[in-house]
Every structure is written in structure tokens, then in C-alpha cells.
Design a protein around this motif. Structure first.
Motif, short mmCIF file in Angstrom:
data_model
loop_
_atom_site.label_atom_id
_atom_site.label_comp_id
_atom_site.label_asym_id
_atom_site.label_seq_id
_atom_site.Cartn_x
_atom_site.Cartn_y
_atom_site.Cartn_z
N LEU A 7 1.58 -1.12 0.08
CA LEU A 7 -0.13 -0.31 0.18
C LEU A 7 0.83 1.57 0.06
O LEU A 7 0.17 2.56 -0.73
N PHE A 8 1.93 0.88 0.88
CA PHE A 8 2.32 2.37 1.03
C PHE A 8 3.68 3.11 -0.38
O PHE A 8 4.17 4.03 -0.21
N GLU A 9 3.88 1.82 -1.17
CA GLU A 9 4.89 2.24 -2.71
C GLU A 9 3.94 2.69 -3.56
O GLU A 9 4.94 2.63 -4.25
N ASN A 10 2.53 3.20 -2.88
CA ASN A 10 1.87 3.72 -4.43
C ASN A 10 1.51 4.98 -3.55
O ASN A 10 1.23 5.28 -1.90
N GLU A 11 1.66 5.61 -4.12
CA GLU A 11 1.26 7.23 -3.96
C GLU A 11 0.03 6.98 -3.40
O GLU A 11 -0.39 7.60 -2.73
N THR A 12 -1.07 7.18 -4.00
CA THR A 12 -2.48 6.40 -3.68
C THR A 12 -2.68 6.04 -2.77
O THR A 12 -3.53 6.46 -2.04
N GLY A 13 -2.25 4.83 -2.84
CA GLY A 13 -2.16 4.00 -1.39
C GLY A 13 -1.54 4.11 0.23
O GLY A 13 -1.76 4.46 0.78
N ALA A 14 -0.04 5.52 -0.31
CA ALA A 14 0.33 5.67 1.35
C ALA A 14 -0.88 7.07 1.65
O ALA A 14 -0.69 7.29 2.31
N ARG A 15 -1.39 7.71 0.42
CA ARG A 15 -1.46 8.66 1.43
C ARG A 15 -3.62 8.36 1.45
O ARG A 15 -3.87 8.29 3.24
N ILE A 16 -3.71 6.77 1.50
CA ILE A 16 -4.95 6.84 2.39
C ILE A 16 -4.64 6.39 3.73
O ILE A 16 -5.39 5.92 4.69
N GLY A 17 -3.44 5.52 2.91
CA GLY A 17 -3.09 4.37 4.38
C GLY A 17 -2.34 5.54 5.48
O GLY A 17 -3.27 5.87 6.38
#
Length: 161
Positions: A7-17
Motif C-alpha cells: 500500500l505504501f509504495e503507491n502514492e494513492t495507497g500511501a495517502r489512504i494509509g
């Protein structure tokens, strides 16, 4: 099996996380007792089969001083003597709020009354929000196939960075 995606290696995923973690910080800072928070997260994670979240919350609870007996008995809380009536109300709410699809019609009036007997408005909002958030997090963990076992207590705080 390897995790499907970090999740945290993706910009959108990191923002959500980070936003999920921010909500969790508000709940952690609430008047809802810390041990209750960990028990609730453990129980929902057991129901949802999320090894990643079980690993996190089990280790964090133990590091905070939670007893092995209580951690081991969360799954059988109805058949144990180590939980207070307030904790039992929170665990009942967790189960009913997590198992909506399993034939429950939502949360029973009896369970809600038990929760309101033990928790004020702020604590109740924190509890309901915690149940919603751990269920969302469990789903992320299971869908992405994040495995339990490698978590170091306290490491979750790095998400805020």
C-alpha cells in the motif's frame, strides 16, 4: 504466498494509509480505554482472518502490558472470567458490527444498551469508529495478502511519517 501489493509504495495507497492512521490516532487519543481498543481490534481481526492485524495488535497489546491470558481468551470472551462487563459490551458490539453479513440485522438493541451503560458519548463514538476502521483495515490486509508474523511492536507509528 507473497503480499499482492505494498500500500505504501503507491502514492494513492500511501495517502489512504496515512489518513487511516490519522483516524486511528484520534481514536487512540480518545477516552476509550487503551486495553479495550486492543481487545476490539483483536476480536474483529480474528473474525476477519487478518493475520497482519492480529500480529500488530497482539504484539502492541503485549508490549503495553496486556496479559497473555486475556490475549489468548479474546476469541472465547464469553467463556472466560478475565474481561470486565464494559469490555464484554465492547466485544459484543465488535462481533455484531463485524458480522453484519452473517445474518445479523445490525447491532441489537440489547448490545447497544450494554455499550451505553458503560461508555459515554465520546467513548461510544470512538468505539464505533474503531470497529469500522479495524474492519476496513482487515479488508485491506486480507485483500492485499499482508501476512502476520514479522511485526515489531510500535512500528506502526512509522506510517505517520
Amino acid at each position: 504466498m507473497e503480499p499482492r501489493m505494498n500500500l505504501f509504495e503507491n502514492e494513492t495507497g500511501a495517502r489512504i494509509g496515512k489518513r487511516i492512521f490519522a483516524v486511528s490516532q484520534v481514536i487512540q487519543a480518545s477516552a476509550l480505554p487503551g486495553p479495550t481498543q486492543e481487545l476490539v481490534q483483536l476480536r474483529a481481526s480474528q473474525i476477519n482472518g487478518c493475520g497482519f492485524c492480529l500480529d500488530i495488535h497482539g504484539k502492541d497489546a503485549a508490549a503495553a502490558g496486556e496479559s497473555a491470558a486475556r490475549l489468548n481468551l479474546v476469541a472465547a470472551w464469553r467463556h472466560s472470567t478475565v474481561f470486565s462487563e464494559a469490555e464484554r459490551a465492547a466485544l459484543a458490539l465488535t462481533e455484531e458490527g463485524t458480522r453484519i453479513i452473517d445474518g445479523y440485522e445490525g447491532v441489537s438493541d440489547e448490545t447497544w444498551a450494554r455499550v451505553r451503560k458503560h461508555y459515554d458519548d465520546d467513548q461510544t463514538i470512538a468505539l464505533v469508529s474503531l470497529i469500522a476502521m479495524i474492519n476496513a483495515t482487515n479488508r485491506l490486509g486480507v485483500i492485499l495478502n499482508n501476512q502476520g508474523g514479522a511485526y515489531t511492536p510500535g512500528a506502526l507509528a512509522a506510517v505517520a511519517d
